[in-house]
Motif scaffolding. Sequence first.
Motif, PDB file in Angstrom:
ATOM      1  N   GLU A   6       1.064  -1.339   6.828  1.00  0.00           N
ATOM      2  CA  GLU A   6      -0.260  -1.359   7.622  1.00  0.00           C
ATOM      3  C   GLU A   6      -0.626   0.229   7.913  1.00  0.00           C
ATOM      4  O   GLU A   6       0.241   1.157   7.801  1.00  0.00           O
ATOM      5  CB  GLU A   6      -0.287  -2.003   9.000  1.00  0.00           C
ATOM      6  N   LEU A   7      -1.920   0.677   7.834  1.00  0.00           N
ATOM      7  CA  LEU A   7      -2.537   1.899   8.194  1.00  0.00           C
ATOM      8  C   LEU A   7      -2.347   2.003   9.789  1.00  0.00           C
ATOM      9  O   LEU A   7      -2.424   1.218  10.518  1.00  0.00           O
ATOM     10  CB  LEU A   7      -4.106   1.780   7.903  1.00  0.00           C
ATOM     11  N   ASP A   9       5.907  -3.978   6.412  1.00  0.00           N
ATOM     12  CA  ASP A   9       4.692  -3.567   7.144  1.00  0.00           C
ATOM     13  C   ASP A   9       4.522  -2.307   6.492  1.00  0.00           C
ATOM     14  O   ASP A   9       4.924  -1.210   6.649  1.00  0.00           O
ATOM     15  CB  ASP A   9       5.261  -3.265   8.681  1.00  0.00           C
ATOM     16  N   ARG A  53       0.863  -1.377   0.069  1.00  0.00           N
ATOM     17  CA  ARG A  53       0.076  -0.198   0.017  1.00  0.00           C
ATOM     18  C   ARG A  53       0.994   1.196  -0.060  1.00  0.00           C
ATOM     19  O   ARG A  53       0.695   2.326  -0.524  1.00  0.00           O
ATOM     20  CB  ARG A  53      -0.979  -0.008   1.439  1.00  0.00           C
ATOM     21  N   ALA A  54       2.031   1.119   0.815  1.00  0.00           N
ATOM     22  CA  ALA A  54       2.779   2.348   0.866  1.00  0.00           C
ATOM     23  C   ALA A  54       4.324   1.791   1.162  1.00  0.00           C
ATOM     24  O   ALA A  54       4.363   0.641   1.095  1.00  0.00           O
ATOM     25  CB  ALA A  54       2.788   2.997   2.306  1.00  0.00           C
ATOM     26  N   THR A  55       5.115   2.644   0.892  1.00  0.00           N
ATOM     27  CA  THR A  55       6.556   2.019   1.108  1.00  0.00           C
ATOM     28  C   THR A  55       6.710   1.585   2.589  1.00  0.00           C
ATOM     29  O   THR A  55       6.442   2.122   3.578  1.00  0.00           O
ATOM     30  CB  THR A  55       7.738   3.315   0.989  1.00  0.00           C
ATOM     31  N   PRO A  56       6.901   0.220   2.639  1.00  0.00           N
ATOM     32  CA  PRO A  56       6.864  -0.425   4.105  1.00  0.00           C
ATOM     33  C   PRO A  56       7.971  -0.118   4.808  1.00  0.00           C
ATOM     34  O   PRO A  56       9.241  -0.168   4.231  1.00  0.00           O
ATOM     35  CB  PRO A  56       6.639  -1.649   3.484  1.00  0.00           C
ATOM     36  N   THR A  57       7.755  -0.255   6.328  1.00  0.00           N
ATOM     37  CA  THR A  57       8.779  -0.612   7.220  1.00  0.00           C
ATOM     38  C   THR A  57       9.396  -1.900   7.221  1.00  0.00           C
ATOM     39  O   THR A  57       8.528  -2.907   7.166  1.00  0.00           O
ATOM     40  CB  THR A  57       8.076  -0.152   8.727  1.00  0.00           C
ATOM     41  N   ILE A  58      10.615  -2.080   7.257  1.00  0.00           N
ATOM     42  CA  ILE A  58      11.327  -3.272   7.132  1.00  0.00           C
ATOM     43  C   ILE A  58      11.962  -3.522   8.440  1.00  0.00           C
ATOM     44  O   ILE A  58      12.739  -2.959   8.916  1.00  0.00           O
ATOM     45  CB  ILE A  58      12.285  -3.318   5.923  1.00  0.00           C
ATOM     46  N   TYR A 113      16.160  -3.557  -0.901  1.00  0.00           N
ATOM     47  CA  TYR A 113      17.678  -3.857  -1.177  1.00  0.00           C
ATOM     48  C   TYR A 113      18.182  -4.043   0.041  1.00  0.00           C
ATOM     49  O   TYR A 113      18.319  -3.055   0.899  1.00  0.00           O
ATOM     50  CB  TYR A 113      18.072  -2.686  -1.730  1.00  0.00           C
ATOM     51  N   GLY A 118      17.816   0.665   0.762  1.00  0.00           N
ATOM     52  CA  GLY A 118      16.593   1.276  -0.296  1.00  0.00           C
ATOM     53  C   GLY A 118      15.227   0.484  -0.238  1.00  0.00           C
ATOM     54  O   GLY A 118      15.412  -0.965  -0.158  1.00  0.00           O
ATOM     55  N   ILE A 119      14.380   1.065   0.037  1.00  0.00           N
ATOM     56  CA  ILE A 119      13.099   0.328   0.262  1.00  0.00           C
ATOM     57  C   ILE A 119      12.055   0.597  -0.701  1.00  0.00           C
ATOM     58  O   ILE A 119      11.809   2.043  -0.921  1.00  0.00           O
ATOM     59  CB  ILE A 119      12.481   0.581   1.828  1.00  0.00           C
ATOM     60  N   THR A 174      18.965  -2.339   5.284  1.00  0.00           N
ATOM     61  CA  THR A 174      18.423  -1.992   4.138  1.00  0.00           C
ATOM     62  C   THR A 174      19.275  -0.868   3.393  1.00  0.00           C
ATOM     63  O   THR A 174      19.721  -0.060   4.096  1.00  0.00           O
ATOM     64  CB  THR A 174      16.828  -1.448   4.216  1.00  0.00           C
ATOM     65  N   LYS A 189       8.139  -0.457  -3.006  1.00  0.00           N
ATOM     66  CA  LYS A 189       6.662  -0.998  -2.648  1.00  0.00           C
ATOM     67  C   LYS A 189       6.627  -2.334  -3.037  1.00  0.00           C
ATOM     68  O   LYS A 189       5.869  -3.168  -2.777  1.00  0.00           O
ATOM     69  CB  LYS A 189       5.621  -0.131  -3.137  1.00  0.00           C
TER      70      LYS A 189
END
Lengths: 51, 319
Positions: free
Chosen positions: B318-319, B316, B252-257, B288, B281-282, B279, B284
Amino acid sequence: MYKLIRNSISNEIDIVKRLSDNAHIPFDEANTDYQEYLEWLAEGNTPEEAD
Amino acid sequence: MTRAVDLAKRAVITTEDLTNIPSGAKNLIINGDMSIWQRGTSFNVTSTQYTADRWQTQGQTWTGTRSTDVPDDFQYSLDITAGGSSYGTFAQKIEAVNCKHLVGKTVTLSFYAKAVSGQTNCFVVLKVPGTVDNWSSSSNAVNSQNISDIGSTWTRHSFTFTNLPNTVADGLLVQIFHAPDGNTAQRRYTGFQLEVGDTATPFEHRPYDVELARCQRYYELINDNNYSSYGVMAGGTSQGFAGYVDYKITKRATPTITITGSFLIQGNSNQPGTTSMGTNGIGKRAVYISGTGTGSNVTNGFAYNLLDVNGYIKVDAEL
């Protein structure tokens, strides 16, 4: 608490690490964790500098 | 197909017939049947966190487990035991892109519930965020309804909300809770459905793989069991390595890793362990990953498979 992360390819700071769980949070305003980080900044807090 | 043949034999097709044809899209709630549990199946909740996929606690203290006590046609329910002063609140946030068509509409929320012990009342609240998909700063209640007794046997309840405001285009939160009375309350829920219209139609059972994919738009646990490959890494200088790990579903959005546990890289007749994985580079669709191999076994220019020993990667959005 947070620490800024420098992208070794672009050399830009575009990720912040949440130190409590080592989560890497991208600078995307649609990301919920980044929204919380921005609120934390707005409260006057400062992250650790990038290496 | 059977239903289509059945309908074809009839002289008159009713509106209800057409409404009840499974489309896979009428239910705005994801994982309404509590079938997907990527984060585990038992939780001691003390703050706001996700439990069953897409279902978030709302800062209350309760324990939640996946239960096989269910009404007919379901596999799992969410079992909540809340302490004497806890509201046992949980909710699902529906993202804005799936709410644009709800402005001015009537919607009906339905679900199955069962009170095992304690309080039997139930409140349902619809809320909208302060800004588009941003629930961190503020939210506003649109409407709320309640029932005094959800019943001690599985019962389907429905709540109809009319004329949703323009702000529903920014997203919608469906919140469920009970008013505590000082005693522990245990209840079970499943079969959540939110649909346009003033009537609760039969629950739409989507295939498991479809429901999982819809959940993975928001959260994906990459954990393919020990020693399976996460992606190909390129060996670099100073024992370094880097490469992409793909997600199954675009986020949905660029996620947390979050990278947890032990990994190793395998190639060039070696399989060194890894340190300092992070990471670089993150996106959607992929992240990397970079890190350092242990010992002196990483060769610049060689390809390596990234394998987990007991590790996993949480993605992650999520909203």
